[in-house]
Design a protein around this motif. Sequence first.
Motif, PDB file in Angstrom:
ATOM      1  N   VAL A  85       0.938  -1.233  -0.097  1.00 33.06           N
ATOM      2  CA  VAL A  85      -0.025  -0.077  -0.062  1.00 33.06           C
ATOM      3  C   VAL A  85       0.831   1.231   0.042  1.00 33.06           C
ATOM      4  CG1 VAL A  85      -1.811   1.346   1.558  1.00 33.06           C
ATOM      5  CG2 VAL A  85      -2.000  -1.068   1.118  1.00 33.06           C
ATOM      6  N   ALA A  86       1.957   1.217   0.747  1.00 39.48           N
ATOM      7  CA  ALA A  86       2.841   2.444   1.050  1.00 39.48           C
ATOM      8  C   ALA A  86       3.877   2.609  -0.132  1.00 39.48           C
ATOM      9  CB  ALA A  86       3.654   2.444   2.179  1.00 39.48           C
ATOM     10  N   GLY A  87       4.237   1.361  -0.840  1.00 42.79           N
ATOM     11  CA  GLY A  87       5.194   1.356  -1.624  1.00 42.79           C
ATOM     12  C   GLY A  87       6.599   1.217  -1.372  1.00 42.79           C
ATOM     13  N   VAL A  88       6.852   0.560  -0.206  1.00 43.42           N
ATOM     14  CA  VAL A  88       8.039   0.550   0.555  1.00 43.42           C
ATOM     15  C   VAL A  88       8.263  -0.820   0.668  1.00 43.42           C
ATOM     16  CG1 VAL A  88       7.988   2.753   1.560  1.00 43.42           C
ATOM     17  CG2 VAL A  88       6.950   0.579   2.875  1.00 43.42           C
ATOM     18  N   LYS A  89       9.446  -1.320   0.988  1.00 39.06           N
ATOM     19  CA  LYS A  89       9.775  -2.786   1.599  1.00 39.06           C
ATOM     20  C   LYS A  89       9.525  -2.944   2.953  1.00 39.06           C
ATOM     21  CE  LYS A  89      13.387  -3.146  -2.065  1.00 39.06           C
ATOM     22  NZ  LYS A  89      14.665  -3.451  -2.232  1.00 39.06           N
ATOM     23  N   ALA A  90       9.200  -4.282   3.192  1.00 45.52           N
ATOM     24  CA  ALA A  90       8.884  -4.499   4.732  1.00 45.52           C
ATOM     25  C   ALA A  90       9.961  -4.217   5.548  1.00 45.52           C
ATOM     26  CB  ALA A  90       8.603  -5.969   4.774  1.00 45.52           C
ATOM     27  N   GLN A  91      11.345  -4.414   4.987  1.00 43.18           N
ATOM     28  CA  GLN A  91      12.472  -4.018   5.795  1.00 43.18           C
ATOM     29  C   GLN A  91      12.293  -2.442   5.935  1.00 43.18           C
ATOM     30  OE1 GLN A  91      15.859  -5.048   3.705  1.00 43.18           O
ATOM     31  NE2 GLN A  91      17.362  -3.842   4.951  1.00 43.18           N
ATOM     32  N   THR A  92      11.881  -1.590   5.373  1.00 45.12           N
ATOM     33  CA  THR A  92      11.793  -0.166   5.667  1.00 45.12           C
ATOM     34  C   THR A  92      10.666   0.016   6.869  1.00 45.12           C
ATOM     35  OG1 THR A  92      12.378   0.264   3.370  1.00 45.12           O
ATOM     36  CG2 THR A  92      11.233   1.981   4.633  1.00 45.12           C
ATOM     37  N   ILE A  93       9.707  -0.489   6.776  1.00 46.40           N
ATOM     38  CA  ILE A  93       8.869  -0.539   7.965  1.00 46.40           C
ATOM     39  C   ILE A  93       9.533  -1.018   9.395  1.00 46.40           C
ATOM     40  CG2 ILE A  93       6.619  -1.406   8.558  1.00 46.40           C
ATOM     41  CD1 ILE A  93       5.654  -1.708   5.833  1.00 46.40           C
TER      42      ILE A  93
ATOM     43  N   ARG B 204      13.221   2.918  14.716  1.00 45.23           N
ATOM     44  CA  ARG B 204      13.711   3.998  14.873  1.00 45.23           C
ATOM     45  C   ARG B 204      12.661   5.023  15.610  1.00 45.23           C
ATOM     46  NH1 ARG B 204      16.725   8.031  11.436  1.00 45.23           N
ATOM     47  NH2 ARG B 204      16.815   9.781  12.749  1.00 45.23           N
ATOM     48  N   GLY B 205      11.448   4.421  15.808  1.00 43.70           N
ATOM     49  CA  GLY B 205      10.228   4.968  16.437  1.00 43.70           C
ATOM     50  C   GLY B 205       9.473   5.919  15.910  1.00 43.70           C
ATOM     51  N   LEU B 206       9.671   5.832  14.513  1.00 44.56           N
ATOM     52  CA  LEU B 206       8.932   6.721  13.394  1.00 44.56           C
ATOM     53  C   LEU B 206       7.370   6.046  13.429  1.00 44.56           C
ATOM     54  CD1 LEU B 206      11.304   7.604  10.819  1.00 44.56           C
ATOM     55  CD2 LEU B 206      10.395   9.232  12.525  1.00 44.56           C
ATOM     56  N   LEU B 207       7.506   4.846  13.324  1.00 43.66           N
ATOM     57  CA  LEU B 207       5.845   4.115  13.398  1.00 43.66           C
ATOM     58  C   LEU B 207       5.907   3.415  14.924  1.00 43.66           C
ATOM     59  CD1 LEU B 207       6.135   2.437   9.951  1.00 43.66           C
ATOM     60  CD2 LEU B 207       4.744   4.322  10.443  1.00 43.66           C
ATOM     61  N   PRO B 208       4.744   3.162  15.279  1.00 41.13           N
ATOM     62  CA  PRO B 208       4.495   2.381  16.588  1.00 41.13           C
ATOM     63  C   PRO B 208       4.838   1.085  16.467  1.00 41.13           C
ATOM     64  CG  PRO B 208       2.364   3.187  15.498  1.00 41.13           C
ATOM     65  CD  PRO B 208       3.474   3.816  14.756  1.00 41.13           C
ATOM     66  N   SER B 209       4.998   0.738  17.586  1.00 38.86           N
ATOM     67  CA  SER B 209       5.216  -0.900  17.362  1.00 38.86           C
ATOM     68  C   SER B 209       3.787  -1.651  16.856  1.00 38.86           C
ATOM     69  CB  SER B 209       5.782  -1.618  18.647  1.00 38.86           C
ATOM     70  OG  SER B 209       6.990  -1.083  18.778  1.00 38.86           O
ATOM     71  N   ALA B 210       3.981  -2.603  16.015  1.00 35.11           N
ATOM     72  CA  ALA B 210       2.753  -3.022  15.490  1.00 35.11           C
ATOM     73  C   ALA B 210       2.399  -4.259  16.789  1.00 35.11           C
ATOM     74  CB  ALA B 210       3.135  -4.164  14.248  1.00 35.11           C
ATOM     75  N   ALA B 211       0.972  -4.433  16.679  1.00 30.96           N
ATOM     76  CA  ALA B 211       0.409  -5.367  17.329  1.00 30.96           C
ATOM     77  C   ALA B 211       0.892  -6.746  16.890  1.00 30.96           C
ATOM     78  CB  ALA B 211      -1.101  -5.299  17.535  1.00 30.96           C
ATOM     79  N   ARG B 212       0.674  -7.742  17.602  1.00 29.63           N
ATOM     80  CA  ARG B 212       1.135  -9.079  16.946  1.00 29.63           C
ATOM     81  C   ARG B 212       0.022 -10.006  17.110  1.00 29.63           C
ATOM     82  NH1 ARG B 212       6.665  -9.973  15.113  1.00 29.63           N
ATOM     83  NH2 ARG B 212       7.826  -8.103  16.181  1.00 29.63           N
ATOM     84  N   GLU B 213      -0.137 -10.938  16.274  1.00 32.92           N
ATOM     85  CA  GLU B 213      -1.265 -11.959  16.268  1.00 32.92           C
ATOM     86  C   GLU B 213      -0.715 -12.887  17.016  1.00 32.92           C
ATOM     87  OE1 GLU B 213      -1.946 -12.865  12.095  1.00 32.92           O
ATOM     88  OE2 GLU B 213      -2.857 -10.908  11.595  1.00 32.92           O
ATOM     89  N   ALA B 214      -1.571 -13.847  17.276  1.00 33.76           N
ATOM     90  CA  ALA B 214      -1.094 -15.079  17.950  1.00 33.76           C
ATOM     91  C   ALA B 214      -0.003 -15.835  17.498  1.00 33.76           C
ATOM     92  CB  ALA B 214      -2.436 -16.064  18.213  1.00 33.76           C
TER      93      ALA B 214
ATOM     94  N   THR C  79      14.495  15.068   6.334  1.00 31.98           N
ATOM     95  CA  THR C  79      15.240  13.920   6.754  1.00 31.98           C
ATOM     96  C   THR C  79      14.406  13.048   7.764  1.00 31.98           C
ATOM     97  OG1 THR C  79      16.049  15.063   8.976  1.00 31.98           O
ATOM     98  CG2 THR C  79      17.336  15.285   6.826  1.00 31.98           C
ATOM     99  N   LEU C  80      14.726  11.837   8.248  1.00 34.42           N
ATOM    100  CA  LEU C  80      14.148  11.285   9.202  1.00 34.42           C
ATOM    101  C   LEU C  80      14.036  12.128  10.592  1.00 34.42           C
ATOM    102  CD1 LEU C  80      14.899   7.673   8.262  1.00 34.42           C
ATOM    103  CD2 LEU C  80      12.940   8.733   7.722  1.00 34.42           C
ATOM    104  N   THR C  81      15.232  12.671  11.025  1.00 33.65           N
ATOM    105  CA  THR C  81      15.139  13.475  12.342  1.00 33.65           C
ATOM    106  C   THR C  81      14.389  14.610  12.078  1.00 33.65           C
ATOM    107  OG1 THR C  81      17.651  12.913  12.327  1.00 33.65           O
ATOM    108  CG2 THR C  81      16.580  14.673  13.499  1.00 33.65           C
ATOM    109  N   ASP C  82      13.987  15.210  10.961  1.00 31.41           N
ATOM    110  CA  ASP C  82      13.176  16.205  10.842  1.00 31.41           C
ATOM    111  C   ASP C  82      11.747  15.560  11.171  1.00 31.41           C
ATOM    112  OD1 ASP C  82      14.962  18.159  10.122  1.00 31.41           O
ATOM    113  OD2 ASP C  82      14.656  17.791   8.000  1.00 31.41           O
ATOM    114  N   ILE C  83      11.528  14.571  10.294  1.00 31.91           N
ATOM    115  CA  ILE C  83      10.217  13.909  10.410  1.00 31.91           C
ATOM    116  C   ILE C  83       9.874  13.417  11.877  1.00 31.91           C
ATOM    117  CG2 ILE C  83       8.666  11.981   9.677  1.00 31.91           C
ATOM    118  CD1 ILE C  83      10.370  11.940   7.084  1.00 31.91           C
ATOM    119  N   ASP C  84      11.002  12.917  12.591  1.00 28.84           N
ATOM    120  CA  ASP C  84      10.604  12.812  13.908  1.00 28.84           C
ATOM    121  C   ASP C  84      10.371  13.705  14.952  1.00 28.84           C
ATOM    122  OD1 ASP C  84      10.647  10.627  16.273  1.00 28.84           O
ATOM    123  OD2 ASP C  84      12.728  11.405  16.866  1.00 28.84           O
ATOM    124  N   SER C  85      10.887  14.705  14.736  1.00 35.52           N
ATOM    125  CA  SER C  85      10.462  15.958  15.412  1.00 35.52           C
ATOM    126  C   SER C  85       9.091  16.422  15.212  1.00 35.52           C
ATOM    127  CB  SER C  85      11.411  17.348  15.088  1.00 35.52           C
ATOM    128  OG  SER C  85      11.182  17.757  13.697  1.00 35.52           O
TER     129      SER C  85
END
Length: 134
Positions: free
Chosen positions: A9-17, A23-33, A59-65
């Motif tokens: 959906v986002a056009g990125v690789k899973a590794q990027t996510i 890095r804390g830019l995305l919240p930790s994902a909930a985990r299924e069983a 930059t990612l630093t800018d985005i984090d701020s």
Amino acid sequence: MRIGDLALVAGVKAQTIRFYERRGLLPSAAREANGYRQYDEATAARLRFIRASQAAGLTLTDIDSILALRQAGEVPCEHVTTLLVGKLEEVRARRRELALLEAELQHLIEASRDLDQAECTAGVVCQIIPHPQP
């Protein structure tokens, strides 16, 4: 949605996510069983924001701020404007540097057309590019 779906959906690789999560830019994902990450639309929207911000040169630093301000309940628009103005100044400075480089390259190319390769001595690596004498 699972990480593969979010990546598509986002056009990125899973590794990027995963990197953005670490890095804390995305919240930790909930985990299924079964341990698979499970993402919601809010995470997809945040990921799209991150990608759009990067496309704008932040930059990612800018985005984090920016995200930190929003997380603190503040409206980050003024901060974003300040970041964008700074980025524009950097782009303009780089354009000036590139214009100078372009002129120097053009000068060297034109000068090279008048040089005789037979006059290039072993003591000079290349007579096209002048170098100062000690």
